[in-house]
Design a protein around this motif. Structure first.
Motif, PDB file in Angstrom:
ATOM      1  N   TRP A   1      58.837  38.856  49.062  1.00  7.58           N
ATOM      2  CA  TRP A   1      57.988  37.913  49.456  1.00  7.58           C
ATOM      3  C   TRP A   1      56.675  38.128  50.063  1.00  7.58           C
ATOM      4  CZ3 TRP A   1      56.049  36.045  54.243  1.00  7.58           C
ATOM      5  CH2 TRP A   1      55.394  34.659  54.239  1.00  7.58           C
ATOM      6  N   ALA A   2      56.541  38.950  50.899  1.00  7.20           N
ATOM      7  CA  ALA A   2      55.574  39.445  51.490  1.00  7.20           C
ATOM      8  C   ALA A   2      54.492  40.180  50.383  1.00  7.20           C
ATOM      9  CB  ALA A   2      55.611  40.358  52.584  1.00  7.20           C
ATOM     10  N   LEU A   3      55.092  40.930  49.493  1.00  8.54           N
ATOM     11  CA  LEU A   3      54.338  41.346  48.269  1.00  8.54           C
ATOM     12  C   LEU A   3      53.707  40.481  47.622  1.00  8.54           C
ATOM     13  CD1 LEU A   3      53.568  43.755  46.919  1.00  8.54           C
ATOM     14  CD2 LEU A   3      55.573  43.655  45.478  1.00  8.54           C
ATOM     15  N   PHE A   4      54.092  39.261  47.379  1.00 13.67           N
ATOM     16  CA  PHE A   4      53.692  38.220  46.220  1.00 13.67           C
ATOM     17  C   PHE A   4      52.522  37.492  47.129  1.00 13.67           C
ATOM     18  CE2 PHE A   4      57.632  38.369  43.944  1.00 13.67           C
ATOM     19  CZ  PHE A   4      57.207  38.954  42.768  1.00 13.67           C
ATOM     20  N   ASP A   5      52.913  37.261  48.787  1.00 12.01           N
ATOM     21  CA  ASP A   5      51.941  36.651  49.434  1.00 12.01           C
ATOM     22  C   ASP A   5      50.706  37.525  49.488  1.00 12.01           C
ATOM     23  OD1 ASP A   5      51.383  34.798  51.529  1.00 12.01           O
ATOM     24  OD2 ASP A   5      51.275  36.387  52.874  1.00 12.01           O
ATOM     25  N   SER A   6      51.049  38.856  49.442  1.00 13.79           N
ATOM     26  CA  SER A   6      49.685  39.459  49.466  1.00 13.79           C
ATOM     27  C   SER A   6      48.865  39.315  48.228  1.00 13.79           C
ATOM     28  CB  SER A   6      50.270  41.030  49.655  1.00 13.79           C
ATOM     29  OG  SER A   6      49.142  41.954  49.390  1.00 13.79           O
ATOM     30  N   ALA A   7      49.620  39.396  47.127  1.00 11.52           N
ATOM     31  CA  ALA A   7      48.821  39.469  45.766  1.00 11.52           C
ATOM     32  C   ALA A   7      48.206  37.897  45.871  1.00 11.52           C
ATOM     33  CB  ALA A   7      49.852  39.259  44.638  1.00 11.52           C
ATOM     34  N   GLY A   8      48.672  36.682  46.241  1.00 10.99           N
ATOM     35  CA  GLY A   8      48.066  35.623  46.428  1.00 10.99           C
ATOM     36  C   GLY A   8      46.766  35.630  47.071  1.00 10.99           C
ATOM     37  N   SER A   9      46.883  36.163  48.435  1.00 11.53           N
ATOM     38  CA  SER A   9      45.825  36.265  49.440  1.00 11.53           C
ATOM     39  C   SER A   9      44.769  37.110  48.561  1.00 11.53           C
ATOM     40  CB  SER A   9      46.026  37.032  50.803  1.00 11.53           C
ATOM     41  OG  SER A   9      47.153  36.320  51.361  1.00 11.53           O
ATOM     42  N   PHE A  10      44.838  38.141  47.887  1.00 16.68           N
ATOM     43  CA  PHE A  10      43.813  38.961  47.220  1.00 16.68           C
ATOM     44  C   PHE A  10      43.299  37.966  46.012  1.00 16.68           C
ATOM     45  CE2 PHE A  10      45.985  43.112  48.377  1.00 16.68           C
ATOM     46  CZ  PHE A  10      45.363  43.166  49.507  1.00 16.68           C
ATOM     47  N   VAL A  11      44.157  37.516  45.252  1.00 15.12           N
ATOM     48  CA  VAL A  11      43.581  36.497  44.200  1.00 15.12           C
ATOM     49  C   VAL A  11      42.780  35.223  44.830  1.00 15.12           C
ATOM     50  CG1 VAL A  11      44.407  34.800  42.648  1.00 15.12           C
ATOM     51  CG2 VAL A  11      45.320  36.975  42.671  1.00 15.12           C
TER      52      VAL A  11
ATOM     53  N   ALA B   1      32.336  34.213  52.151  1.00 14.75           N
ATOM     54  CA  ALA B   1      32.436  35.499  52.580  1.00 14.75           C
ATOM     55  C   ALA B   1      33.368  35.689  53.913  1.00 14.75           C
ATOM     56  CB  ALA B   1      30.946  35.990  53.204  1.00 14.75           C
ATOM     57  N   ALA B   2      33.298  34.724  54.776  1.00 11.07           N
ATOM     58  CA  ALA B   2      34.192  35.002  56.024  1.00 11.07           C
ATOM     59  C   ALA B   2      35.579  34.558  55.590  1.00 11.07           C
ATOM     60  CB  ALA B   2      33.816  33.975  57.104  1.00 11.07           C
ATOM     61  N   ALA B   3      35.708  33.784  54.758  1.00  6.81           N
ATOM     62  CA  ALA B   3      37.166  33.477  54.317  1.00  6.81           C
ATOM     63  C   ALA B   3      37.877  34.639  53.592  1.00  6.81           C
ATOM     64  CB  ALA B   3      37.476  32.067  53.503  1.00  6.81           C
ATOM     65  N   ARG B   4      36.786  34.845  52.683  1.00  7.14           N
ATOM     66  CA  ARG B   4      37.186  36.120  51.647  1.00  7.14           C
ATOM     67  C   ARG B   4      37.665  37.363  52.792  1.00  7.14           C
ATOM     68  NH1 ARG B   4      33.197  36.866  47.360  1.00  7.14           N
ATOM     69  NH2 ARG B   4      34.122  35.278  46.666  1.00  7.14           N
ATOM     70  N   LEU B   5      36.771  37.655  53.642  1.00  6.62           N
ATOM     71  CA  LEU B   5      37.410  38.575  54.424  1.00  6.62           C
ATOM     72  C   LEU B   5      38.511  38.660  55.254  1.00  6.62           C
ATOM     73  CD1 LEU B   5      36.458  41.477  55.963  1.00  6.62           C
ATOM     74  CD2 LEU B   5      35.092  40.284  57.737  1.00  6.62           C
ATOM     75  N   LEU B   6      38.848  37.224  55.529  1.00  8.62           N
ATOM     76  CA  LEU B   6      40.059  36.889  56.391  1.00  8.62           C
ATOM     77  C   LEU B   6      41.182  37.281  55.250  1.00  8.62           C
ATOM     78  CD1 LEU B   6      41.395  36.018  58.629  1.00  8.62           C
ATOM     79  CD2 LEU B   6      41.134  33.676  57.897  1.00  8.62           C
ATOM     80  N   LEU B   7      41.069  36.736  54.185  1.00  9.56           N
ATOM     81  CA  LEU B   7      41.974  36.658  53.080  1.00  9.56           C
ATOM     82  C   LEU B   7      42.136  38.235  52.666  1.00  9.56           C
ATOM     83  CD1 LEU B   7      41.152  33.582  50.966  1.00  9.56           C
ATOM     84  CD2 LEU B   7      43.340  33.856  52.139  1.00  9.56           C
ATOM     85  N   VAL B   8      41.182  38.897  52.433  1.00  4.86           N
ATOM     86  CA  VAL B   8      41.567  40.390  52.132  1.00  4.86           C
ATOM     87  C   VAL B   8      42.397  41.309  53.327  1.00  4.86           C
ATOM     88  CG1 VAL B   8      40.326  42.482  51.807  1.00  4.86           C
ATOM     89  CG2 VAL B   8      39.810  40.650  50.658  1.00  4.86           C
ATOM     90  N   VAL B   9      41.954  40.946  54.625  1.00  4.19           N
ATOM     91  CA  VAL B   9      42.877  41.463  55.579  1.00  4.19           C
ATOM     92  C   VAL B   9      44.133  40.881  55.793  1.00  4.19           C
ATOM     93  CG1 VAL B   9      42.872  41.601  58.225  1.00  4.19           C
ATOM     94  CG2 VAL B   9      40.715  41.995  57.130  1.00  4.19           C
TER      95      VAL B   9
ATOM     96  N   VAL C   1      47.655  43.410  55.461  1.00  2.00           N
ATOM     97  CA  VAL C   1      48.499  43.292  56.301  1.00  2.00           C
ATOM     98  C   VAL C   1      49.744  43.078  55.664  1.00  2.00           C
ATOM     99  CG1 VAL C   1      49.591  42.165  58.459  1.00  2.00           C
ATOM    100  CG2 VAL C   1      47.182  42.771  58.317  1.00  2.00           C
ATOM    101  N   ALA C   2      49.951  41.961  54.758  1.00  2.51           N
ATOM    102  CA  ALA C   2      50.975  41.603  53.990  1.00  2.51           C
ATOM    103  C   ALA C   2      51.526  42.678  53.171  1.00  2.51           C
ATOM    104  CB  ALA C   2      50.959  40.197  53.218  1.00  2.51           C
ATOM    105  N   LEU C   3      50.560  43.351  52.503  1.00  7.45           N
ATOM    106  CA  LEU C   3      50.860  44.487  51.467  1.00  7.45           C
ATOM    107  C   LEU C   3      51.662  45.499  52.322  1.00  7.45           C
ATOM    108  CD1 LEU C   3      50.623  45.447  48.643  1.00  7.45           C
ATOM    109  CD2 LEU C   3      48.710  46.480  49.396  1.00  7.45           C
TER     110      LEU C   3
END
Length: 187
Positions: free
Chosen positions: A45-55, A64-72, A76-78
């Motif tokens: 589930w964390a792996l899929f959550d990570s992929a969802g955050s990156f997408v 840009a601020a939201a992008r940085l937060l989503l990448v971080v 972390v999820a990855l």
């Protein structure tokens, strides 16, 4: 139409109950395997959550601020996913240790709440809840491996009890449906 719905529901209750009883027995019989399986599921589930955050981070129009937060968050999820998938025993112990710390902190806050609560608050219940939280927290922190097994066993016990309840409800519903099928007595 109502008869068909009732007929279907008792069958579903029996199926759900049987599956829950079997899962509960398996979880209680093999708590280590259950804990590891749960950690693996959480890892995927964390792996899929990570992929969802990156997408989501790289969607058009993402600030840009939201992008940085989503990448971080994705990174972390990855990391959490890879730890859970490739080292589930360590992850189970770590999560149990974190749960133990959380319970201790929660218990301390409950003690404070009980001490500063107004006269109408049930202080005794707050203090009892705090004592349970702190005791469980200390047990989990002191021995996280057994704590993870305990959690898996309790999960199995809860599933077993719910399964029995569903089975009883299913048989009761079946009896009701059978009573509906009986012709009405003529006088």
């Amino acid at each position: 139409m109502p008869r068909d719905w009732l007929n279907l529901s008792w069958k579903l209750l029996l199926a759900r109950g049987a599956i829950a009883v079997l899962f509960g027995i398996a979880a209680m019989a093999w708590p280590l395997d259950t804990a590891l399986a749960l950690v693996l599921l959480w890892g995927f589930w964390a792996l899929f959550d990570s992929a969802g955050s990156f997408v989501q981070a790289f969607e058009r129009g993402t600030p840009a601020a939201a992008r940085l937060l989503l990448v971080v968050m994705g990174l972390v999820a990855l990391v959490a996913a890879f730890l859970a998938i490739f080292s589930p025993a360590l992850t189970a112990v770590t999560l149990t240790w974190i749960l133990g710390i959380w319970l201790i902190v929660r218990g301390v806050f409950e003690v404070v709440a009980a001490l500063v609560a107004s006269g109408t608050a049930p202080r005794g219940l707050l203090l009892a809840s705090a004592a349970v939280d702190v005791l469980l927290g200390i047990l989990f922190v002191a021995n996280p491996g057994r704590g993870a097994l305990g959690i898996a066993f309790v999960l199995g016990l809860v599933a077993f009890v719910w399964g029995v309840i569903f089975l009883v409800m299913g048989f009761a519903m079946r009896r009701r449906v059978g009573a509906l099928d009986q012709p009405a007595p003529t006088l």
